[in-house]
Scaffold this active site. Sequence first.
Site, PDB file in Angstrom:
ATOM      1  N   GLU C  62       0.791  -1.232   0.000  1.00 43.42           N
ATOM      2  CA  GLU C  62       0.000   0.000   0.000  1.00 43.42           C
ATOM      3  C   GLU C  62       0.818   1.274   0.000  1.00 43.42           C
ATOM      4  O   GLU C  62       0.381   2.293  -0.533  1.00 43.42           O
ATOM      5  CB  GLU C  62      -0.987   0.010   1.173  1.00 43.42           C
ATOM      6  CG  GLU C  62      -2.238  -0.827   0.940  1.00 43.42           C
ATOM      7  CD  GLU C  62      -2.048  -2.321   1.175  1.00 43.42           C
ATOM      8  OE1 GLU C  62      -0.962  -2.706   1.636  1.00 43.42           O
ATOM      9  OE2 GLU C  62      -2.981  -3.102   0.908  1.00 43.42           O
ATOM     10  N   HIS C 131     -11.758  -4.006   8.402  1.00 42.61           N
ATOM     11  CA  HIS C 131     -12.216  -3.876   7.008  1.00 42.61           C
ATOM     12  C   HIS C 131     -13.579  -3.199   6.924  1.00 42.61           C
ATOM     13  O   HIS C 131     -14.310  -3.420   5.962  1.00 42.61           O
ATOM     14  CB  HIS C 131     -12.331  -5.252   6.334  1.00 42.61           C
ATOM     15  CG  HIS C 131     -11.034  -5.954   6.094  1.00 42.61           C
ATOM     16  ND1 HIS C 131     -10.275  -6.486   7.093  1.00 42.61           N
ATOM     17  CD2 HIS C 131     -10.355  -6.217   4.956  1.00 42.61           C
ATOM     18  CE1 HIS C 131      -9.194  -7.062   6.581  1.00 42.61           C
ATOM     19  NE2 HIS C 131      -9.225  -6.911   5.296  1.00 42.61           N
TER      20      HIS C 131
END
Lengths: 323, 323, 333, 333
Positions: C62, C131
């Site tokens: 990321e 999440h």
Amino acid sequence: MEMTVDQLLHAFRIMERSILAEQRLLRFIEAGDSRVLLHSGRGQEAIGIGACAALRDDDMLFYSHRGVAQILAKGILLDELIGDFLGRIGGATGGLGAGIVHAVDPKFGVMGSSGTLGGGFVLSAGAALGAAKLGDDRVSIHLFGEGSANRGTFHEAANAAALWKLPMIWLCENNGYSVSVPHREATCIEDVAQRAQAYDMPSAIVDGQDVEAVYGAVKEAVERARSGCGPTLIEAKTFRIRGHYEGDPQNYRSKDEIAAAKLKDPQILVQERLAARGVGEDRLEAIRQEERAHLEAAVATAMSHAKAGEAQIYQGLLAGDMS
Amino acid sequence: MEMTVDQLLHAFRIMERSILAEQRLLRFIEAGDSRVLLHSGRGQEAIGIGACAALRDDDMLFYSHRGVAQILAKGILLDELIGDFLGRIGGATGGLGAGIVHAVDPKFGVMGSSGTLGGGFVLSAGAALGAAKLGDDRVSIHLFGEGSANRGTFHEAANAAALWKLPMIWLCENNGYSVSVPHREATCIEDVAQRAQAYDMPSAIVDGQDVEAVYGAVKEAVERARSGCGPTLIEAKTFRIRGHYEGDPQNYRSKDEIAAAKLKDPQILVQERLAARGVGEDRLEAIRQEERAHLEAAVATAMSHAKAGEAQIYQGLLAGDMS
Amino acid sequence: MSERIISYRAALNEALVEEMERDERVFLMGQDVAKFGGVFAVSKGLQDKFGPKRVFDTPISETLIVGGGVGAALAGARPVVELQYADFALVAMDEILNKAAKWRYMHGNRQSVPLVIRAAEGMFGGLGPEHSQSFGQYFWNAFGLKTLMPSTPADAKSMLKAAIRDDDPVLFLENKALYNRRGPVPDEVEVDPIGKASTIRNGTDLTIIAWSSMVAVALKAAEALAEEGISAEVIDPRGVRPLDTATIFNSVDRIGRVLVTHEGPVTGGLAGELIAQIVETRFDKLLAPPARVAGADTYVPQNLELERFIVPHLEHILAAARKLAATGKSSTQ
Amino acid sequence: MSERIISYRAALNEALVEEMERDERVFLMGQDVAKFGGVFAVSKGLQDKFGPKRVFDTPISETLIVGGGVGAALAGARPVVELQYADFALVAMDEILNKAAKWRYMHGNRQSVPLVIRAAEGMFGGLGPEHSQSFGQYFWNAFGLKTLMPSTPADAKSMLKAAIRDDDPVLFLENKALYNRRGPVPDEVEVDPIGKASTIRNGTDLTIIAWSSMVAVALKAAEALAEEGISAEVIDPRGVRPLDTATIFNSVDRIGRVLVTHEGPVTGGLAGELIAQIVETRFDKLLAPPARVAGADTYVPQNLELERFIVPHLEHILAAARKLAATGKSSTQ
Ligand SMILES: Cc1ncc(C[n+]2csc(CCOP(=O)(O)OP(=O)(O)O)c2C)c(N)n1
Ligand SMILES: Cc1ncc(C[n+]2csc(CCOP(=O)(O)OP(=O)(O)O)c2C)c(N)n1
Ligand SMILES: [Mg+2]
Ligand SMILES: [Mg+2]
């Protein structure tokens, strides 16, 4: 690889320029005219200078916090650098005073620097990716210290750059310290270059005090990058002559070590090389004079601009503020 | 390395247990009794099971999102696992329903799992550091997928673990995919184990379908770790038989590839090994029966607990809530 | 002008297609965005259309996705990068806040960072504490970053197009619960400059300010309240920065009662700052205390059945709105 | 009990020494914390005293520093880790918010994470946009994390000791501008449980709630205001979570006028959420609009001379306080 005499003379000139600029900055600091944090690059100049000799103007440089020589070699105007030291609106950062850490000049591919170390790995990979996507043949280069190579961004960017064969060069200035922490206490490998093996990435180790050695390694890497063969990791072994920052007590290393580093001053070596190539001391002295005059002119230009004030602090947050 | 017949039988048993548990969970999901996201570990069971056979109860496991076999092998109680699948307060996470992803049991050194992939690298290094600082001889082990090895945390933790010679084992389950992305499109090296070279860290590559091969490699790494000689990176080559998650269309790989993976089912191999060691089919069938009964009992126990409700959502935020 | 009823997901896909057709410098990268078409299927078909050079997968990296996007933007490309879940912004927070958002400012305003970071946020389907987060609140003081949160298919399309055309970095927060939501999208969308709130319904008794997934709930609430004789105005700020305070303040000044709602936790959520701005500047216009209806102050369990205790519901808005309409001074009008 | 006048820095150093003497499981790691003694000299002498096993340097690897601390805490140690600058929290945000803060909750409440993350925040000495930030506001909804911000040497010592003894992860934000600040510290400090605000001065006309470096400024303001006949109460919440709303609300209820001040930017800063909590629950007790005095809504330039335009000053508090005292309804008392 040998540089031409002209290239060597230019390297000598830029080294002189950056040493003078740093000296002048130290005087500004002592006199209270500038209160900036300087991470002196004294002793490491040959690396940025050798590297930039192998680059085109439009190649993209992400420099380190020890980057005066790096950005001057790439083309940053001296008065803009001094302007930043002095917080003047004519400085490269318009007087926000980021000085050495954040000068930028798109004309010369000076792209900037990440204050959080390691940021440059992903940024430089990204710039190389951008060039590749745009279909041009610019290369991207990042200079960084060996301590910064322990950031996770190193891994993420190296992996992607090797995978995508990005036109990228990483040039590590291994001066053996991260502030006070010796290289051997921050990693168990001797050579940062060894890290390249994890990505099947070509690598090289060079004497960072030798501007020609750096030039040669970078030139080879540039050719590889420009021809689509991907990134290279180069490690330049070097010495930090001064403290991590001005004021560093340096309680973590001996006087002897510092004295030994001074004997490896790249300025000595470049002068020897020029002498060996038949360039007389008078020519060097002429360049020194020119650079002293250049510095004074740059200081005068910088001083001719107003100091940055409250109006500046909101400038440049967004594109609408583009000057 | 050879396992004893008893060890092999235990491995067979745990493999049976985890396959049955996953099958049962799929039935729960189909029936609408459980609505959890399952990342099936079918095909990869030999890795967690072989590894745990080489560990002590107090060694610390940071498992992956594909971890049913991993945590059952380390000791997690089946009814607590099922309890999580069903969102019951008797589950390992008290019905927060984190299920396979987040079951913990300090008695068996089951330490938990990081939902942001790559978190386990720094956590497992830290647990090894903690053990070293406390002066005990526990080792810490982390199981992860090859895709996760591209996170920067890999680099930061590997470097420190090698430098500090931490009692740590990293066991990569290389199943060739990160969701849909093939290993070769996420990194340019063939073997994740090659990454160890960047840290002078010992490494090994094993057949992940072979429980004894995994056991042997982990046992050697455990000895190294426990005797203060530092970490090891082991790569187990394996196959994911099902989709990344239940419902995965798998448009990114061929039916042939999936069929080929099924032929490498570790269950087949462990049965062959047991047969070769003279263990009769009747003994295996008895274990299968036991495990089926074990599962039904676990389901019953799990069901005997209430479903988690609104009262649970604030429990366990802070130590004051420690149950 | 004619329009079609399409999903939020399809609208985003169309925006990507149109902008990639319009501008060759635009490319898309992220995990599983290529052949797989994105885990939320937003980029379906794009690789087939534009080839692997312009639509490609990344490793699970990321910081490289975001930081690499910043670098590519600095080099002159117009990258759109996808964070598979907005939660992973935390992995790349330095790249978002210290690099993307600050690069221009700290380097003397000589470069642009035309980067779009798409990220799927919010609670949906039992994905658990790592999440399911809603993230707008972390970007109130990202002064060099625009943070957008579209709530309808039409906005999703026009705002993503605007984001790609914008010369500033944009964090584009898509809400997972909205991907399947359908709504009218004009055949040719207007691409307004970023930064206008949208007043979706006019009212006279209270103002409901709702972000992202809560906009539809607020609208339903307004309809139900209308039956009870309570007239609610509904405003969608459509993002965090820039914030269209003119539209919001105008409504508050007219009406004097305000309820703010969003999906993330109450404490430290988006509503707090907005309410502070309102009371600081127009305390005297307020007829009753501003109210917040937002997510529970806890993490989102992975147990799907528990999610409903976390997210705010229609009933919560109705209860708060009724109370708000009934308390305080009577209107100054 | 006798006390000494020592610096905030020395107080922190003493807390570390005493806790390391008390509990062998405590160790300290971070960049340059060992021989160098920390870039802000907080850990001077510790390695000499406790040896390299308990006080040691790390590589430049912030995810390892924080994540490794979480792991070590899970293994039963009591790590204190240092982030050289709080700004680098952004590099390890996943480790702080998704790991340290959530581990207990998402794993069924069967483990503790007794980790202390020390970090130097705030504006000081021209360090620029990436080394000057104030970060408390990002932790309002880190429900499994305690976030502390001591403002005096005595608090620095007692709160750091409490943090080390606490079984929850603690983010301990030290303010760079305070390191040299001197003040009385008892020879034997009381180690109170975490979570009480401190009422530093009693007053009747307005309440000033001030965090960290702004506490001393607020006190000076209160003294100056007293000369003008305005009586200000000064409360230091001493952190973000847990927040002692009882003490704060009690003061607001008694006085009805409140000013909130901190060093970070106004927008999205600490004050907004607190003001929202106040107006939401005690609107009717307020005699005037709550006021915020906080940092400028921009990044901190590296030019030292520009810093003074960013940080709030005594004059800003005085002006806001005078205005606050003069506006609104007269006291209900
Ligand atoms: C992410 C991050 N961590 C820590 C620092 C603080 N810091 C600034 S310079 C420095 C040392 C860097 O060492 P190295 O990379 O070897 O470069 P050198 O200073 O030796 O040139 C450190 C730790 C930082 N700026 N960013
Ligand atoms: C930091 C982070 N990025 C992305 C994801 C989304 N994600 C979940 S599983 C997965 C694939 C993991 O691949 P691998 O590590 O090879 O493990 P496998 O699923 O193959 O066992 C991804 C990308 C995540 N959870 N965390
Ligand atoms: Mg160095
Ligand atoms: Mg995989």
